[in-house]
Design a protein around this motif. Structure first.
Motif, PDB file in Angstrom:
ATOM      1  N   SER A 186      38.387  14.497 -37.102  1.00 39.95           N
ATOM      2  CA  SER A 186      37.665  15.308 -38.350  1.00 39.95           C
ATOM      3  C   SER A 186      38.387  13.424 -39.670  1.00 39.95           C
ATOM      4  N   LEU A 246      31.128  11.350 -30.999  1.00 40.73           N
ATOM      5  CA  LEU A 246      29.689  11.720 -30.296  1.00 40.73           C
ATOM      6  C   LEU A 246      28.712  12.219 -31.164  1.00 40.73           C
ATOM      7  N   PHE A 247      29.253  12.589 -32.685  1.00 45.18           N
ATOM      8  CA  PHE A 247      27.937  12.670 -33.396  1.00 45.18           C
ATOM      9  C   PHE A 247      28.732  11.320 -34.253  1.00 45.18           C
ATOM     10  N   PRO A 248      27.723   9.789 -33.933  1.00 44.06           N
ATOM     11  CA  PRO A 248      27.898   8.743 -34.807  1.00 44.06           C
ATOM     12  C   PRO A 248      27.826   8.921 -36.539  1.00 44.06           C
ATOM     13  N   LEU A 249      28.148   8.031 -37.381  1.00 45.43           N
ATOM     14  CA  LEU A 249      28.000   7.627 -38.319  1.00 45.43           C
ATOM     15  C   LEU A 249      27.439   5.534 -39.130  1.00 45.43           C
ATOM     16  N   GLU A 260      26.720   5.884 -43.814  1.00 45.38           N
ATOM     17  CA  GLU A 260      26.654   7.345 -44.661  1.00 45.38           C
ATOM     18  C   GLU A 260      28.048   7.351 -45.587  1.00 45.38           C
ATOM     19  N   ARG A 287      31.277  17.667 -43.576  1.00 43.59           N
ATOM     20  CA  ARG A 287      30.618  16.654 -43.211  1.00 43.59           C
ATOM     21  C   ARG A 287      30.859  15.622 -41.861  1.00 43.59           C
ATOM     22  N   ASN A 297      34.346  15.971 -35.335  1.00 40.92           N
ATOM     23  CA  ASN A 297      33.848  15.222 -34.273  1.00 40.92           C
ATOM     24  C   ASN A 297      34.407  15.197 -32.739  1.00 40.92           C
TER      25      ASN A 297
END
Length: 220
Positions: A152, A169-172, A175, A183, A187
């Protein structure tokens, strides 16, 4: 590649088995952390704090081992952890802190906030809290962790602008993470080592079940 120098800080009332700490160049006990260091048979170079928690037996052991003692008044404006962090400045390039699991929530939150302080921006800072591994991220940081592990990214002290991440897995990308938003939680590492590039602010990268037995803890 030149090896970085790093310090291990032991803070708070620690229990359980000794962690695998690698080979720190400097070991600092923050007050009651001295008893844990003694129980784990860690070499201690310095004891810092108001010394209201360290046992008499641990203090005698530290002095016998030649550890420097930096005693402060009980009525002070800084926590023992802050004093220990300050003592590491200028001596090493990175610090890994062993913080106790459980205990008082206010102390745990205060300790993580202290680690994220800009006062230590010259240091690479990480911590182990029970089974969790925490890395303070300012600028570009490579994180420890294995594929499949949860990580996280939590802004602290204000918004943090993430330019990019890799291996998650969830690219930023470009941001802004708010300290009042979830938010960046939960991850997943999909390629090791993952990286995070923070161009403004500071993040705590937390692996809730990250291996606390990492060796060479400062080599992130």
């Amino acid at each position: 590649m030149k090896r970085r120098t790093w310090a291990l800080l032991v803070a708070g009332d620690q229990h359980g088995d000794p962690p695998a700490t690698g080979s720190p160049d400097l070991v600092i006990a923050a007050d009651g952390g001295l008893d844990a260091a003694r129980r784990w048979r860690l070499r201690v170079d310095a004891v810092v704090g108001d010394l209201d928690s360290a046992s008499e037996a641990a203090m005698d052991w530290a002095k016998h081992c030649g550890a420097a003692v930096d005693a402060h008044p009980v009525d002070k404006d800084a926590t023992d952890l802050e004093l220990a962090m300050a003592s590491a400045l200028g001596q090493v390039e990175a610090v890994h802190v062993l913080l106790p699991a459980g205990g008082r929530l206010d102390q745990a939150m205060a300790s993580l906030a202290v680690l994220a302080s800009s006062r230590w921006s010259a240091l690479e800072v990480s911590a182990t809290v029970g089974e969790a591994h925490v890395t303070v991220v300012r600028g570009l940081r490579r994180l420890r962790g294995e594929v499949g592990e949860v990580v996280s990214l939590l802004a602290v002290g204000g918004p943090a602008l993430v330019a990019s991440t890799s291996g998650l897995l969830f690219p930023l990308v470009e941001e802004a993470l708010s300290p009042t938003s979830g938010r960046g939680t939960s991850n997943v590492i999909v390629a090791a080592p993952p990286t995070v590039d923070v161009v403004e602010g500071v993040l705590l990268a937390i692996r809730p079940s990250g291996a606390p037995s990492d060796s060479g803890l400062a080599a992130e």
